[in-house]
Enzyme design. Structure first.
Site, PDB file in Angstrom:
ATOM      1  N   ARG A 296      89.712  29.940  44.416  1.00 17.01           N
ATOM      2  CA  ARG A 296      90.387  30.802  43.449  1.00 17.01           C
ATOM      3  C   ARG A 296      89.972  32.251  43.618  1.00 17.01           C
ATOM      4  O   ARG A 296      90.804  33.162  43.508  1.00 17.01           O
ATOM      5  CB  ARG A 296      90.102  30.305  42.030  1.00 17.01           C
ATOM      6  N   TYR A 443      99.132  28.290  44.225  1.00 19.00           N
ATOM      7  CA  TYR A 443      98.064  27.369  44.640  1.00 19.00           C
ATOM      8  C   TYR A 443      96.732  27.687  43.991  1.00 19.00           C
ATOM      9  O   TYR A 443      96.512  28.743  43.453  1.00 19.00           O
ATOM     10  CB  TYR A 443      97.946  27.237  46.147  1.00 19.00           C
ATOM     11  N   GLU A 444      95.864  26.664  44.026  1.00 17.82           N
ATOM     12  CA  GLU A 444      94.580  26.667  43.307  1.00 17.82           C
ATOM     13  C   GLU A 444      94.780  26.813  41.800  1.00 17.82           C
ATOM     14  O   GLU A 444      93.937  27.380  41.099  1.00 17.82           O
ATOM     15  CB  GLU A 444      93.646  27.772  43.830  1.00 17.82           C
ATOM     16  N   GLY A 445      95.886  26.314  41.306  1.00 24.56           N
ATOM     17  CA  GLY A 445      96.183  26.391  39.877  1.00 24.56           C
ATOM     18  C   GLY A 445      97.124  27.537  39.596  1.00 24.56           C
ATOM     19  O   GLY A 445      96.816  28.698  39.867  1.00 24.56           O
ATOM     20  N   GLN A 450      95.686  28.606  35.039  1.00 22.09           N
ATOM     21  CA  GLN A 450      94.558  29.532  34.865  1.00 22.09           C
ATOM     22  C   GLN A 450      94.482  30.027  33.417  1.00 22.09           C
ATOM     23  O   GLN A 450      93.390  30.194  32.864  1.00 22.09           O
ATOM     24  CB  GLN A 450      94.708  30.727  35.816  1.00 22.09           C
TER      25      GLN A 450
END
Length: 619
Positions: A296, A443-445, A450
């Site tokens: 992130r 991506y990565e949330g 978030q």
């Protein structure tokens, strides 16, 4: 095509004048032998590699993309050679402890290197970037054998790594993971299942790829409480660390994507592959967050990279392209028209890009220092310090990841807008930045995920402990500078928004006690509001540092001029004056966006939730 130029002067300003990296490095073991000459040599070498090797491959790799042929993935021309140079330069293990084959330098130096790499060529940078996350996970949670076996070849770059979370049926909801892990008598596990969207999952840059995989043990609890984490290499590894035969990991396909064509995004099949449990059973998600938080922070770099690269492409065009006359009167009567940069709306777009890239860089470098302290605490076994810095990093991570990528995407779009029709044409390279950056908010949330992490977990469940500490830091800055004449135009609004941030946080908490949907409906606006205030704080810090440098230069130059010697003060003054002017633009034109987010976050979720599902239809 934008030719990347590393912003070394801006990097030096942040390291030397804003965040005192020299003093910081003397306070941590990994930085005790790092001096100005070492830092300068690293930054110059990194800039040269990124400008001369990676940047020229950016557009060609987009046109070519990766190639898949019966499970074999070939990266675009030039990628393998660039990776070999990267490995030869020792770049991969720069911030890895010496005991595991690295150079033991501060993590923050690695972050700065990663920013340059990501801006020059984001698709290429994803390959070594994923390896960093794998190393961090193994370093923090692996057994002694796992560290001895996997860390050194990963640190050298001889091997690479990935993270394998998502599956066809679950996406972000990892509680639905179905990949199975069956224990064997020798202590290993047999891993079977399918993972999708695996960046750098298969390629030709390294012989061995170390996959960090989420899977379920037999009789594991349902949901996220029953997920474990495993190391599963592409090729088998024996007790001595020797690479053997294929390990039941195959690439079924690579995705055809909107952007980042040079990065292989793979469907991976694990068929009775050998793996090793990393961390405690059923605690895989907790361990994976080490990787995810690394990713992130890495993803937040893409937001800065997009803003910076698009600005570097749009700025020379705006200066060279002649179009119409300035509304306030002709500026270049000797030319057929005035350049684009004289027009207020073009300046607005350029300044927005500049404010977001430079403000985002400051947020990143501040966070990188926390990463240095986190590593120091881990190496020293200082649990209290580790938890303190982990909470501080955890609070800022969703803000950086979501806000910087949203602003990076906006900046990339503005770059296209500045160039008009030429921005839409592929040969200029500006539309590629938009396509490549679009994934960063996903991506990565996603931004929504978030936002829920920030508001739901960090603020409500954890009662905002790390938020209170960060707020105290901003208050201290305000108290120190609120009576300084040059700082009052920034300190006054910063104080106002800070108080509102606290008030909004309390109001939402009270409303959420009565209506849980309030958290979901308010979260993104709350996150964006938080991001605008955080960036305002860092622009205020930069403005303060710039004012100090201007006074120092003027005092020095006055002394030198009295002796009849020429000075270079004017060029340096321009840099610091521009920094202050950009801060003023941010406070005047971008920070007020937070007001709308503030109003929206307190609205009842009624109008969002009242419509029945069946009313969502196409008629």
């Amino acid at each position: 095509m934008p030719a990347y130029k590393a912003p070394l002067k801006d990097i030096a300003f942040l390291m030397n004048d804003v965040f005192d990296y020299a003093g910081h490095y003397q306070s941590i073991p990994s930085g005790s032998e790092v001096n100005a000459e070492t830092v300068d040599a690293i930054l110059q070498a990194s800039a040269t590699f990124c400008e001369d090797i990676l940047s020229p491959l950016y557009q060609s790799s987009d046109a070519e993309g990766c190639h898949w042929n019966e499970g074999v993935v070939t990266t675009p021309q030039g990628f393998k050679e660039a990776y070999e140079q990267y490995v030869e330069g020792g770049w991969q293990g720069m911030s890895v402890p010496e005991a595991y084959g690295g150079q033991g330098l501060p993590i923050s130096l690695g972050v700065i290197k990663s920013e340059m790499v990501g801006t020059a060529n984001w698709s290429w940078g994803m390959y070594p970037g994923l390896s960093m996350g794998a190393m961090n996970t193994i370093f923090l949670h692996g057994t002694r054998w796992q560290k001895d076996t996997f860390m050194k070849p990963l640190a050298s770059g001889e091997w690479s790594g990935t993270m394998c979370l998502t599956e066809p049926q679950c996406g972000t909801d990892l509680g639905q993971v179905k990949t199975k892990a069956v224990p064997n008598a020798d202590g290993t596990f047999t891993i079977s299942g399918t993972k999708i969207f695996i960046s750098a999952g298969e390629h030709d840059l390294t012989e061995q790829i170390v996959h960090i995989v989420l899977a379920r043990l037999p009789n594991a609890p349902k949901g996220t409480k029953g997920i474990s984490l495993f190391i599963v290499p592409k090729r088998t590894v024996d007790e001595a660390g020797r690479v053997g035969e294929a390990n039941g990991v195959s690439c079924g396909s690579i995705e055809k994507k909107m952007g980042i064509h040079g990065s292989s995004t793979c469907v991976l099949h694990f068929e009775n592959a050998q793996g090793w449990l990393i961390g405690p059973e059923n605690k895989g998600l907790m361990c994976m967050f080490t990787f995810m938080n690394t990713a992130r922070i890495g993803t937040s770099i893409q937001g800065i990279a997009a803003a910076e690269l698009s600005y570097q492409g749009a700025l020379p065009y705006a200066k060279d392209r002649m179009s119409m006359r300035a509304i306030s009167g002709t500026k270049h009567p000797d030319k057929v028209a005035d350049p684009l940069i004289v027009h207020p709306d073009v300046r607005r777009m350029l300044l927005t890009q500049k404010a977001f890239s430079e403000g985002g860089r400051a947020m990143l470098y501040y966070t990188a220092k926390i990463g240095d302290h986190l590593m120091t605490a881990h190496m020293n076994g200082d649990k209290s310090s580790y938890e303190h810095h982990d909470e501080a990093l955890g609070f800022l991570t969703p803000i950086l990841k979501a806000c910087l990528t949203e602003w990076g995407l906006e900046s990339a779009n503005l770059g296209v807008q500045v160039m008009g029709g030429h921005g839409f044409i592929r040969e200029w390279g500006m539309e590629q930045i938009v396509r490549d950056t679009r994934i960063a908010t996903l991506y990565e949330g996603t931004t929504g995920v978030q936002a829920l992490d920030l508001l739901g977990r960090k603020m409500l469940l954890q009662r905002g402990q790390s938020f209170k500490l960060f707020i105290s830091e901003i208050k201290s800055f305000i108290r120190q500078h609120q009576h300084r004449k040059e700082m009052k135009p920034l300190i006054k609004p910063l104080k106002k928004y800070l108080l509102q941030w606290q008030w909004y946080s309390l109001r939402i908490a009270l409303k959420a006690n009565k209506d849980r949907d309030m958290v979901g409906s308010a979260s993104v606006d709350y996150l964006m509001y938080s991001g605008y205030v955080v960036m305002a704080y860092f622009w205020a810090i930069m403005a303060h540092a710039a004012h100090g440098k201007i006074k120092s230069i003027q005092k020095r130059d006055a002394s030198v001029e009295s002796s009849g010697t020429e000075t270079d003060g004017e060029a340096n003054l321009d840099f610091y004056v521009a920094k202050i002017q950009t801060a003023e633009f941010y406070f005047d034109r971008l920070l007020p966006r937070a007001d709308a987010h503030g109003k929206m976050m307190l609205k009842s979720p009624k109008t969002i939730m009242q419509m029945p599902e069946e009313h969502f239809s196409v008629t």
